[in-house]
Design a protein around this motif. Sequence first.
Motif, PDB file in Angstrom:
ATOM      1  N   ILE A  27     -36.605 -16.581 -21.300  1.00 20.80           N
ATOM      2  CA  ILE A  27     -36.293 -18.008 -21.415  1.00 20.80           C
ATOM      3  C   ILE A  27     -35.704 -18.314 -22.787  1.00 20.80           C
ATOM      4  O   ILE A  27     -34.780 -19.130 -22.903  1.00 20.80           O
ATOM      5  CB  ILE A  27     -37.550 -18.856 -21.132  1.00 20.80           C
ATOM      6  CG1 ILE A  27     -37.935 -18.736 -19.658  1.00 20.80           C
ATOM      7  CG2 ILE A  27     -37.321 -20.313 -21.480  1.00 20.80           C
ATOM      8  CD1 ILE A  27     -39.251 -19.374 -19.323  1.00 20.80           C
ATOM      9  N   ILE A  28     -36.187 -17.659 -23.846  1.00 17.73           N
ATOM     10  CA  ILE A  28     -35.597 -17.833 -25.171  1.00 17.73           C
ATOM     11  C   ILE A  28     -34.145 -17.352 -25.163  1.00 17.73           C
ATOM     12  O   ILE A  28     -33.257 -17.990 -25.738  1.00 17.73           O
ATOM     13  CB  ILE A  28     -36.429 -17.100 -26.235  1.00 17.73           C
ATOM     14  CG1 ILE A  28     -37.771 -17.783 -26.426  1.00 17.73           C
ATOM     15  CG2 ILE A  28     -35.698 -17.037 -27.571  1.00 17.73           C
ATOM     16  CD1 ILE A  28     -38.717 -17.024 -27.326  1.00 17.73           C
ATOM     17  N   TYR A  29     -33.887 -16.243 -24.496  1.00 14.24           N
ATOM     18  CA  TYR A  29     -32.522 -15.726 -24.386  1.00 14.24           C
ATOM     19  C   TYR A  29     -31.623 -16.721 -23.646  1.00 14.24           C
ATOM     20  O   TYR A  29     -30.477 -16.955 -24.060  1.00 14.24           O
ATOM     21  CB  TYR A  29     -32.541 -14.374 -23.675  1.00 14.24           C
ATOM     22  CG  TYR A  29     -31.162 -13.846 -23.369  1.00 14.24           C
ATOM     23  CD1 TYR A  29     -30.347 -13.361 -24.396  1.00 14.24           C
ATOM     24  CD2 TYR A  29     -30.670 -13.843 -22.075  1.00 14.24           C
ATOM     25  CE1 TYR A  29     -29.087 -12.887 -24.127  1.00 14.24           C
ATOM     26  CE2 TYR A  29     -29.413 -13.369 -21.802  1.00 14.24           C
ATOM     27  CZ  TYR A  29     -28.621 -12.887 -22.822  1.00 14.24           C
ATOM     28  OH  TYR A  29     -27.367 -12.427 -22.553  1.00 14.24           O
ATOM     29  N   ILE A  30     -32.115 -17.314 -22.581  1.00 20.16           N
ATOM     30  CA  ILE A  30     -31.338 -18.305 -21.835  1.00 20.16           C
ATOM     31  C   ILE A  30     -31.035 -19.514 -22.712  1.00 20.16           C
ATOM     32  O   ILE A  30     -29.914 -20.054 -22.688  1.00 20.16           O
ATOM     33  CB  ILE A  30     -32.079 -18.723 -20.547  1.00 20.16           C
ATOM     34  CG1 ILE A  30     -32.067 -17.579 -19.545  1.00 20.16           C
ATOM     35  CG2 ILE A  30     -31.451 -19.968 -19.925  1.00 20.16           C
ATOM     36  CD1 ILE A  30     -32.911 -17.845 -18.336  1.00 20.16           C
ATOM     37  N   SER A  31     -31.993 -19.940 -23.520  1.00 20.12           N
ATOM     38  CA  SER A  31     -31.741 -21.100 -24.388  1.00 20.12           C
ATOM     39  C   SER A  31     -30.745 -20.756 -25.492  1.00 20.12           C
ATOM     40  O   SER A  31     -29.941 -21.603 -25.877  1.00 20.12           O
ATOM     41  CB  SER A  31     -33.048 -21.619 -24.967  1.00 20.12           C
ATOM     42  OG  SER A  31     -33.620 -20.661 -25.821  1.00 20.12           O
ATOM     43  N   PHE A  32     -30.768 -19.523 -26.017  1.00 19.42           N
ATOM     44  CA  PHE A  32     -29.739 -19.114 -26.973  1.00 19.42           C
ATOM     45  C   PHE A  32     -28.362 -19.154 -26.337  1.00 19.42           C
ATOM     46  O   PHE A  32     -27.389 -19.594 -26.963  1.00 19.42           O
ATOM     47  CB  PHE A  32     -30.007 -17.707 -27.509  1.00 19.42           C
ATOM     48  CG  PHE A  32     -30.839 -17.673 -28.743  1.00 19.42           C
ATOM     49  CD1 PHE A  32     -30.444 -18.342 -29.884  1.00 19.42           C
ATOM     50  CD2 PHE A  32     -32.018 -16.962 -28.760  1.00 19.42           C
ATOM     51  CE1 PHE A  32     -31.211 -18.306 -31.033  1.00 19.42           C
ATOM     52  CE2 PHE A  32     -32.792 -16.915 -29.901  1.00 19.42           C
ATOM     53  CZ  PHE A  32     -32.392 -17.588 -31.030  1.00 19.42           C
ATOM     54  N   CYS A  33     -28.276 -18.684 -25.096  1.00 18.64           N
ATOM     55  CA  CYS A  33     -26.987 -18.755 -24.387  1.00 18.64           C
ATOM     56  C   CYS A  33     -26.563 -20.205 -24.189  1.00 18.64           C
ATOM     57  O   CYS A  33     -25.381 -20.534 -24.316  1.00 18.64           O
ATOM     58  CB  CYS A  33     -27.084 -18.042 -23.042  1.00 18.64           C
ATOM     59  SG  CYS A  33     -27.257 -16.271 -23.177  1.00 18.64           S
ATOM     60  N   GLY A  34     -27.492 -21.084 -23.890  1.00 15.35           N
ATOM     61  CA  GLY A  34     -27.174 -22.498 -23.738  1.00 15.35           C
ATOM     62  C   GLY A  34     -26.704 -23.124 -25.030  1.00 15.35           C
ATOM     63  O   GLY A  34     -25.819 -23.991 -25.035  1.00 15.35           O
TER      64      GLY A  34
END
Length: 108
Positions: free
Chosen positions: A28-35
């Motif tokens: 989820i942290i990775y997804i937020s970095f992508c966002g």
Amino acid sequence: MLLNEYIFNFSLFNLHSSFFFIYHLIFIIYISFCGIFLSRRNIIVLLIAIEIMLTSINLLFICFAFALDDLLGEMLSLLILTISAAESAIGLALIIMYYRNYNLFISS
């Protein structure tokens, strides 16, 4: 079996069983970095991605605090929660002031 040995074994069991949550929270942290990096033009999506990242970090602190039987992770989680609430309030206030000053609302 003594009570101290039972508590120690229970703590190790919690550490091993919490890897499932740790992997998902890191994802989820990775997804937020992508966002954050993919939507630099939309400030609301940027704020949402930052809030998702801070919430995931809070859950990681709580997960480690529960697994290691430590209170410091929960205290850090509360601190990060208050900072993220203040950050989102200031960010939304800045967005509202920006749209009021420059009249960028699209009326249909």
